[in-house]
Scaffold this active site. Sequence first.
Site, PDB file in Angstrom:
ATOM      1  N   ARG A 222     -71.961   3.417 -22.677  1.00  0.00           N
ATOM      2  CA  ARG A 222     -72.382   2.962 -23.999  1.00  0.00           C
ATOM      3  C   ARG A 222     -73.001   1.572 -23.900  1.00  0.00           C
ATOM      4  O   ARG A 222     -74.005   1.280 -24.545  1.00  0.00           O
ATOM      5  CB  ARG A 222     -71.209   2.951 -24.976  1.00  0.00           C
ATOM      6  CG  ARG A 222     -70.715   4.324 -25.389  1.00  0.00           C
ATOM      7  CD  ARG A 222     -69.595   4.225 -26.413  1.00  0.00           C
ATOM      8  NE  ARG A 222     -70.076   3.725 -27.693  1.00  0.00           N
ATOM      9  CZ  ARG A 222     -69.273   3.314 -28.678  1.00  0.00           C
ATOM     10  NH1 ARG A 222     -67.960   3.305 -28.489  1.00  0.00           N
ATOM     11  NH2 ARG A 222     -69.773   2.888 -29.820  1.00  0.00           N
ATOM     12  N   CYS A 283     -66.917  -4.951 -29.557  1.00  0.00           N
ATOM     13  CA  CYS A 283     -66.836  -3.546 -29.157  1.00  0.00           C
ATOM     14  C   CYS A 283     -67.780  -2.763 -30.058  1.00  0.00           C
ATOM     15  O   CYS A 283     -68.850  -3.240 -30.406  1.00  0.00           O
ATOM     16  CB  CYS A 283     -65.398  -3.052 -29.239  1.00  0.00           C
ATOM     17  SG  CYS A 283     -64.640  -3.255 -30.874  1.00  0.00           S
TER      18      CYS A 283
END
Length: 333
Positions: A222, A283
Site C-alpha cells: 500500500r 496510516c
Amino acid sequence: LIDPKLVGSWTNDFSGEVWLGHYYLVNAYRGIPVIQEKDKHTAIAYFNLHELILQGQRMQVWDCRFDLADPAWGAAQHQQGHVPGAVHRHLDVDLCGPKSGTNGRHPLPDRANWCQRLSRWGLDPDELVVVLDQGPGMYAARAWWMLRWAGHSNVRLLDGGWQAWLQSGGPIEQGGVEPAGPGDQPYPADRPPLACLATVDDVLRQLGQPGALVVDARAPERFRGETEPLDPVAGHIPGACNLPFTQQLAAEGRWQTPQALEALWRTAVPRSASAPESLILQCGSGVTACHLAFGLHLAGLEGSALYGGSWSEWCADASRPVATGPAGLTHPS
C-alpha cells in the site's frame, strides 16, 4: 498460580525475571507470581487483569474489537462473549468524530467533544481503563492514544487482547453490559494532553523540510502504491518512510519486549533514537498509526505526533502531492 509452561515461553534464560506486557513476573516459573509494576501507562498481561477483576478493582474495561470489512462484527462478538464487565467501544461510533468527506475515514472528534463523551461514560480522571481488541492491538491502541490525548494517564492495553484472554481460560461474560452513567463531575477538558496531534497543515508545512519525518504504518504494498483496497488514491506522502505496524508484534499477536521494540525503531527509523519528537505517525485513517505510537511508548521513545486524518484525509484533496514506489522505504536518519 501461573502456568510455568506459558511463562517459560516468554523468557530467554529463566533468570527469574520475565517481561509480560511491561510488567515483570518474578519467580513465576517456580509458581510464585510476584508482580512489580513498571509503568502504569503501558500494557497489562491477562493474569493481571483477571486478578484486578477478582479484587473488585474500580475500573472500566473497553472492548474495542472491530473489523473494517464488517463494522457490526465487534459489537456482535462482544454480545457472544467478553471480559466480565467490559463495555464495547465501537470505532465508528465511539472513537471517531463526524466525517466531512474530506477529513478521513476515521476522523478524531475535537478534544472538548471527546472529554464530554468521557463524562457521559462516567469516567473518573484517575480511574483505571483497560483497553483490548481481538488481539493485535490496533483498535485498542486507538483508544489508548485517545485517552492519553485527553490527559488520562491511567490506561493500559491488554497484551494479546481477546485471544490471549481466551487462551488463558479467563472468565467470559455474555450479553450486553450496561455502561456507567455520567459521574458527579464532568471529565476535565483542561488537562494537559499526554499525546501530540498533527494536522494536515502541519504535515504540509514539513514537506521537503529536514525537521520532521512521517512514518507510515501501512503494509509495504500500500505504501508503494501497488494496491489500495480502502482509499481512492494509492501511494504515500512524499518523504515518508514505511514501518508496518505488524513488525511491532511477536508470536500470537503479543507485543515485542521494550528492548526489542527499541532496537526495531533504532534500526528502521534511526531518527527515533535521537529525536522521537520529530516523528509524525500516519496510516490509512489514524488507527494503526496509534499502534506505532504505543510501540514507541513501550520502547521509551516519547514525543511523536499522530497525524489523525492520515492517508484517507491526505488523498481526499487532489492538490496534495502523492509519491509512489519504493524510494520512501529507505528510512532517513
